[in-house]
Design a protein around this motif. Sequence first.
Motif, short mmCIF file in Angstrom:
data_model
loop_
_atom_site.label_atom_id
_atom_site.label_comp_id
_atom_site.label_asym_id
_atom_site.label_seq_id
_atom_site.Cartn_x
_atom_site.Cartn_y
_atom_site.Cartn_z
N GLU A 82 0.93 -1.03 -0.18
CA GLU A 82 0.13 0.19 0.05
C GLU A 82 0.73 1.19 -0.04
O GLU A 82 0.65 2.18 -0.87
CB GLU A 82 -0.93 -0.24 1.15
CG GLU A 82 -2.01 -1.07 1.11
CD GLU A 82 -1.53 -2.42 1.76
OE1 GLU A 82 0.03 -2.36 2.00
OE2 GLU A 82 -2.20 -3.49 2.13
N MET A 83 1.96 1.29 0.94
CA MET A 83 2.44 2.37 1.06
C MET A 83 3.87 2.26 0.30
O MET A 83 4.90 1.86 0.98
CB MET A 83 2.69 3.06 2.32
CG MET A 83 1.29 3.33 2.92
SD MET A 83 1.55 3.85 4.89
CE MET A 83 2.55 5.02 4.91
N SER A 84 4.33 2.54 -0.87
CA SER A 84 5.35 2.10 -1.43
C SER A 84 5.66 3.28 -2.85
O SER A 84 4.71 3.73 -3.09
CB SER A 84 5.56 0.86 -1.96
OG SER A 84 4.49 0.61 -3.04
N VAL A 126 1.99 11.37 1.07
CA VAL A 126 1.68 10.36 1.99
C VAL A 126 1.98 11.52 3.46
O VAL A 126 3.05 12.16 3.54
CB VAL A 126 2.54 9.36 2.21
CG1 VAL A 126 2.40 8.51 3.40
CG2 VAL A 126 2.13 8.22 1.10
N THR A 163 2.62 10.48 7.26
CA THR A 163 3.12 9.18 8.01
C THR A 163 2.55 9.41 9.32
O THR A 163 2.56 10.32 9.97
CB THR A 163 4.67 8.92 7.83
OG1 THR A 163 4.81 8.97 6.41
CG2 THR A 163 4.82 7.66 8.56
N LYS A 167 0.86 4.17 9.09
CA LYS A 167 -0.19 4.50 7.94
C LYS A 167 -0.31 5.75 7.43
O LYS A 167 0.19 6.66 8.06
CB LYS A 167 -1.67 4.28 8.90
CG LYS A 167 -2.21 5.14 9.58
CD LYS A 167 -3.48 4.85 10.17
CE LYS A 167 -4.19 6.01 11.12
NZ LYS A 167 -5.40 5.53 11.67
N ASN A 168 -0.98 5.95 6.35
CA ASN A 168 -1.24 7.30 5.59
C ASN A 168 -2.36 7.70 6.30
O ASN A 168 -3.36 7.40 6.12
CB ASN A 168 -1.37 7.04 4.12
CG ASN A 168 -1.58 8.51 3.42
OD1 ASN A 168 -1.48 9.42 4.00
ND2 ASN A 168 -1.42 8.36 2.10
N ASN A 177 -5.51 8.74 4.14
CA ASN A 177 -6.51 7.71 3.44
C ASN A 177 -6.48 6.36 4.25
O ASN A 177 -6.97 5.38 3.81
CB ASN A 177 -6.13 7.52 1.76
CG ASN A 177 -4.71 6.86 1.63
OD1 ASN A 177 -4.16 6.33 2.73
ND2 ASN A 177 -4.35 7.02 0.43
N ASP A 236 -3.96 3.90 4.31
CA ASP A 236 -3.26 3.03 3.72
C ASP A 236 -2.09 2.75 4.85
O ASP A 236 -1.87 3.59 5.51
CB ASP A 236 -2.55 3.51 2.35
CG ASP A 236 -3.71 3.40 1.31
OD1 ASP A 236 -4.99 2.91 1.35
OD2 ASP A 236 -3.31 3.77 0.17
N THR A 237 -1.71 1.42 4.85
CA THR A 237 -0.61 1.18 5.76
C THR A 237 0.42 0.42 4.78
O THR A 237 0.36 0.17 4.04
CB THR A 237 -1.20 -0.05 6.82
OG1 THR A 237 -1.82 -1.34 6.26
CG2 THR A 237 -2.10 0.64 7.63
N ASN A 238 1.56 0.25 5.71
CA ASN A 238 2.74 -0.19 5.13
C ASN A 238 2.65 -1.87 5.00
O ASN A 238 1.94 -2.52 5.91
CB ASN A 238 3.95 -0.06 5.90
CG ASN A 238 4.09 -0.51 7.28
OD1 ASN A 238 3.57 -0.14 7.99
ND2 ASN A 238 4.99 -1.44 7.44
#
Length: 319
Positions: free
Chosen positions: A26-28, A54, A56, A118-119, A122, A124-126
């Motif tokens: 997700e977070m890349s 993002v 963080t 997570k972002n 939205n 999203d997580t790593n």
Amino acid sequence: MKKSITSLALSACMAFQFTAVANAAEMSPYMLTPDKNGNVSSVSEVFIAFPRGVTTEVVSTEGITLTCGETVYTVAEDDPYGQSVSLYFDYADATVKEKMTITQPGIYTLHVPAGAFKNSTNGDTNAAIDYSFTITDPSDYSAAITVAPAPGNVESISEITIKFDNSGNKYSLVDEFKTGVWNKITLKRKGAGGETYSALNYTCNNQDMTITLTFAKSGSNEAATITAKGEYLLSIPAEAFCAKHANDYFADANRAFTALYEVADIPTGIKSIQTEEIKAADVYNMQGILMLRNATKEQISTLPSGLYIMNGKKIAVSR
């Protein structure tokens, strides 16, 4: 650009920031510091950056570990900022967690479990992050240097140019010096009461990977030209200079370096021994390296100008 010590932006020479891409969902992608499979002298933080846009947020640092053999470090403090986060470590069994700088040589593996960050924009997580890097002993750093004029016999010394090895054109020179190291770059006349000259100004040439130094006698702010006869020892401490990797992050530093000069008259031709004494013999430079074996007078005359040892006697060659 020419600078004096008063205008230097001094910095810790082995600062490190390298770029690597980890597998994530997700977070890349990520920017990780130190670099994946990279070599550094120490680690005071692990830096993780996510793409622009993002924001963080740290969900939990539980399960984030840095291991080397049987030694385990866990997060002592985290510092999220914008799209990135810095992680600071201490021993896992420390009662009171404090940020530490890790210097013990070895291979280190960072593990960040999925969902640690997570972002916040939205949700999203790593994905899980696992990668390794190596902390090396500073004496292993390989930015080798040479100097001009070459060590040996010279008529005078007004400046010394330091050239850094740049095999493969991987590096550019960092126009900075390690904190506190400047006045330790010295030219000292050997013998009782010998004068000491300290680095005064420098000119950095990134294209040629050179730094040219001028020197001043201790207590003076005027550049000196050394003409007084005698032997002078140039001393450059380890990690005085940094070489920067092509990706614009710090990468390497010099080993400690010394060179011996002798300020003396440079005679014409071969002197110091009589012509009739010159018979075929081995010739060594002043560092004891064999230059010619069973050399004749004619062969000796082809050597670069300087002092040499032949039959246990010092000879001077000028071309």
